[in-house]
Write an enzyme that holds these catalytic residues in place. Sequence first.
Site, PDB file in Angstrom:
ATOM      1  N   SER A 149       1.254 -28.526 -21.780  1.00 17.06           N
ATOM      2  CA  SER A 149       1.312 -27.854 -20.467  1.00 17.06           C
ATOM      3  C   SER A 149       0.662 -26.485 -20.440  1.00 17.06           C
ATOM      4  CB  SER A 149       2.760 -27.718 -20.005  1.00 17.06           C
ATOM      5  OG  SER A 149       3.283 -28.970 -19.677  1.00 17.06           O
ATOM      6  N   LYS A 196      -2.301 -26.180 -18.375  1.00 20.17           N
ATOM      7  CA  LYS A 196      -2.211 -26.032 -16.916  1.00 20.17           C
ATOM      8  C   LYS A 196      -2.660 -24.646 -16.460  1.00 20.17           C
ATOM      9  CE  LYS A 196       1.729 -29.231 -16.691  1.00 20.17           C
ATOM     10  NZ  LYS A 196       3.208 -29.318 -16.610  1.00 20.17           N
ATOM     11  N   TYR A 251      -5.910 -35.518 -16.588  1.00 20.81           N
ATOM     12  CA  TYR A 251      -4.721 -34.708 -16.889  1.00 20.81           C
ATOM     13  C   TYR A 251      -4.244 -34.944 -18.329  1.00 20.81           C
ATOM     14  CZ  TYR A 251       0.180 -33.235 -16.607  1.00 20.81           C
ATOM     15  OH  TYR A 251       1.390 -32.656 -16.844  1.00 20.81           O
ATOM     16  N   TYR A 289       9.472 -24.121 -16.397  1.00 21.19           N
ATOM     17  CA  TYR A 289      10.252 -25.103 -15.639  1.00 21.19           C
ATOM     18  C   TYR A 289      11.568 -24.470 -15.185  1.00 21.19           C
ATOM     19  CZ  TYR A 289       6.876 -27.513 -18.477  1.00 21.19           C
ATOM     20  OH  TYR A 289       5.732 -27.866 -19.120  1.00 21.19           O
ATOM     21  N   VAL A 311       5.194 -28.795 -24.251  1.00 19.06           N
ATOM     22  CA  VAL A 311       6.143 -29.611 -25.042  1.00 19.06           C
ATOM     23  C   VAL A 311       5.681 -29.853 -26.470  1.00 19.06           C
ATOM     24  CG1 VAL A 311       7.266 -30.843 -23.161  1.00 19.06           C
ATOM     25  CG2 VAL A 311       5.205 -31.791 -24.194  1.00 19.06           C
TER      26      VAL A 311
END
Lengths: 309, 309, 309, 309
Positions: A69, A72, A196, A244, A262
Amino acid sequence: MTMAAPADLAQFLERLTSDIHAMDQWGRVADYIPELARIDPAQFGIAVALADGQMLQAGQAGQRFSIQSISKVFSLACVLGRIGEQIWSRVGREPSGDRFDSILLLEQEKGRPRNPFINAGALVVTDELLTGRTPQQALAEVLGFIRAAAEDPEIHIDKAVAASEAETGHRNKALAHYLRSFGNLRNDPDWTLGTYFHHCAIEMTCVQLARAGRFLAHLPEAPAMLSPAKLRRLNALMMTCGHYDGSGNFAFRVGMPAKSGVGGGLLVIAPGRASIGIWSPGLDAWGNSQMGTLAAERLADFTGWSVFG
Amino acid sequence: MTMAAPADLAQFLERLTSDIHAMDQWGRVADYIPELARIDPAQFGIAVALADGQMLQAGQAGQRFSIQSISKVFSLACVLGRIGEQIWSRVGREPSGDRFDSILLLEQEKGRPRNPFINAGALVVTDELLTGRTPQQALAEVLGFIRAAAEDPEIHIDKAVAASEAETGHRNKALAHYLRSFGNLRNDPDWTLGTYFHHCAIEMTCVQLARAGRFLAHLPEAPAMLSPAKLRRLNALMMTCGHYDGSGNFAFRVGMPAKSGVGGGLLVIAPGRASIGIWSPGLDAWGNSQMGTLAAERLADFTGWSVFG
Amino acid sequence: MTMAAPADLAQFLERLTSDIHAMDQWGRVADYIPELARIDPAQFGIAVALADGQMLQAGQAGQRFSIQSISKVFSLACVLGRIGEQIWSRVGREPSGDRFDSILLLEQEKGRPRNPFINAGALVVTDELLTGRTPQQALAEVLGFIRAAAEDPEIHIDKAVAASEAETGHRNKALAHYLRSFGNLRNDPDWTLGTYFHHCAIEMTCVQLARAGRFLAHLPEAPAMLSPAKLRRLNALMMTCGHYDGSGNFAFRVGMPAKSGVGGGLLVIAPGRASIGIWSPGLDAWGNSQMGTLAAERLADFTGWSVFG
Amino acid sequence: MTMAAPADLAQFLERLTSDIHAMDQWGRVADYIPELARIDPAQFGIAVALADGQMLQAGQAGQRFSIQSISKVFSLACVLGRIGEQIWSRVGREPSGDRFDSILLLEQEKGRPRNPFINAGALVVTDELLTGRTPQQALAEVLGFIRAAAEDPEIHIDKAVAASEAETGHRNKALAHYLRSFGNLRNDPDWTLGTYFHHCAIEMTCVQLARAGRFLAHLPEAPAMLSPAKLRRLNALMMTCGHYDGSGNFAFRVGMPAKSGVGGGLLVIAPGRASIGIWSPGLDAWGNSQMGTLAAERLADFTGWSVFG
């Protein structure tokens, strides 16, 4: 709030690494991506890129890991550079109060993801990246951006990890089709998902990550990748949404913008002062690196780099 | 990111005030508290307490207004000073992703409010404040704290506003009883509610508010109210949770810790640099001061005070 | 509550048909399946299969339409016949309180759909149907079941409708992948979806539908398809869950077990008395046939067939 | 589906009572109302009022218990008799998919409770009952209705139970204030709550309950309390909403309209055939009588009284 001298900081990083190994509380590695499930959680590395151009490192700072992530941040940076503020018509800027892969809020908010760092939001950003490009071109753009930011051509995608996610990522597939059902995915869901999964599968070391993050800290030596106004906004998003439903807790404990993955990676930004890459693959209950978060907290306490004074 | 000279800043504040009046887009005053519903939205004031002890002001900076939810910062500061980290067993530290008075998440999370700045969380903090104290004593403590922080004894509670809320605040009453049903309210709900309605009804001017916030910015002249570590954490909470479900947007646009109230007030903190009190009673869709938020954004752009570089 | 004579009932059905055309309040046809979006809403047909073997009909009772979700009753009947109560480990039996294609509750309930008549639940039932069978075999089983129940070999799948859904059914695709992410889909999502889209695309007339439902009403002439205990349970599910989040309202107004489809069809069961097929393609706010529901209500009032006395 | 002779049924009820004691799986008594928490769960009684006027009974059918939520049927019957269909502007008719005291859906649906049998809905019905009446008059009306339906003046309120709830019912208080905040409670919340707690605290025996329910089954000997159309609708609501989020399961297993209470009571209606009162205070996971539900299921199997054929 006086800044520690680099020599002290180097010593601190060594001590921190020993302390973390001594604690022996590593958390659990992510098990939903088979390729990541086999990694030994008892690992730790840290690299700190300073404003004066120095790079301090300790532990396994040269070990490659899957940034997941954290990618991102870079794909959003590409999109902000390319189309700017228009992206906010498709994705929000609010913390989600929910797990990274929740589909709940997406229904309540009619297919507009809460922010670009939850999976649904990152899929929309990736979808935007595909406008006028093939998946190969879009991936080349993200990878090119990261290599330019890190000034290092040796950053690659781990295709085994990408393939592993493509096979098992049913929740992301659900999110993509769901976005499509609201008209908030323009490309074939399989294209967007493939792109992705591949940018999440980029591999970096802590040192590479710290170098790639220098532009976010607006360090003097960093390549200019985005305007200062956009950098500030990207940092704000990392502060409020970077972890998150553990984002508030991270801001409370560490006080610096950061983004976790992660794979156990963590990119932490001390604006004007440093860009920090951390890796420890064992995760806490929110899916963030357990020892990585602790390391960031200790570093903030030692250096006084919290943005909150 | 070079800091503007105070003279320039004073000019900027005057121009900002004229601009805001010229825009004539005031938003709507809160209508659920009858006493506040009658206020003319077309008002604006700003006061900036600087690190060197100067106080700059413009517009109606001397006009008293109801600080409402801004009081939650001070009641939390009292509790953090008194019992410290224990409070986090009763209330979380995550953005809520929901309206200020939502009861939804409270059910999902078994009566532990998401953070101390949504109403349910502030009720828990107020309830903690009542431990070993009567409502009168608890109110005296909050008011005493604010007066000490502002070094100004002329700060009072507007009893008409408190009474107005006590009569009509059914949603807060629902929240209090609901918390009680989960065992997360220790006092008679009417005591906790009464204390809460009264500290929300404290009246201040922009100047008083800016003075009261100096300790949060850790300004040299400010009275020491909390340890630096606690200040940093309070600022982190203001950054991630200070504006209900508009917190991410505020961080994105302004980049400074802040807390809003439905009376139209806004306390903004520039750590190490300034404490800012703003007031404009017309609200935006999230219940935050519409022109107050714009003023904070313009001020951040002008001064470079964003914590994000 | 005395039963009307068939002659009176035939007259009533004619009058009902005229009344409905006179009212001219047809609702809107479903627009999310392109093939169905073009149908003229101003149509109505009804067929009543009585216990004595008579078939009464009025309006366009011989016009074929897409049965859509009504097929869920027959696919569930197949599964109940084959594996019986085991299916309840994969799907619940409670009304959902939510739209037919909501993904919300699925997240809260960890991938076990609320009931077999919301889309997620029907996908699980279809997935079970595929155990040990190819999609072709599973479809042959459902179609064979319906033909046997109706004693009519001339019931077919409209492949254009199935193809239309396969192209546009992103929300169902999202549900399938989401179920898979919880391990509650055993087959390739594309297989399960393909089978599902095809059995939803079965075409029938009101007369065929009324005949196919006779076994549910346990009419003397009906072929025995399931044990009486299973029939009762299937009827109970139709009563509590047959109309998505409009089920309570239907039970209140009509008082008979029934299942609706977005094609505008309605299968209504009067246990021991009659099986009723109704069609009118304009839908109400819950996605149920607007005039079909009204017709069922008027029929219940006229005949006294409500199961509630 | 042929009906059992009363003699057989009497024997069946005796055997059922022994079986239930032999099973020794009583569930747990409700513990949130202190007065009810002390009751021994190992108790069971059943009474069946037949169409021919006979009353069969077994076990502790003459033991008084707190009817709790069963009273909601009678208060709704009063309101339907008095104002009719207008009540549906304030409360819905759909199963809730949620616990009896959930506040979640109430927020989503802007203060209009899902149905009159969840607590929020029953509070609205009670509030309507107070229109133009004092709490004493409203209670007299409900109690008078029940006494008339049962043709028994010896039915009373247990004031200790009412007082026990008034002291501890914080969740109901939260619901009342919450309804008030949406303008869907017209009276002082304390009045509505007091009236509600008192009608829930009515005490009855199984025999009295069976007699009071005869009008719902439209038995020939029953006093006429409501029009047949209203009876049917009340039964439909009991079928779809009578057991909170266990309503679908009850309909599936038993197939008769019924209403449960946390005191362990159960009123079951076999339209045209019988009215059944059951009591066993141990509850299952949904808050319904565990052995009471089993008894209803066995009775349905034995008699063929399921409305579903």
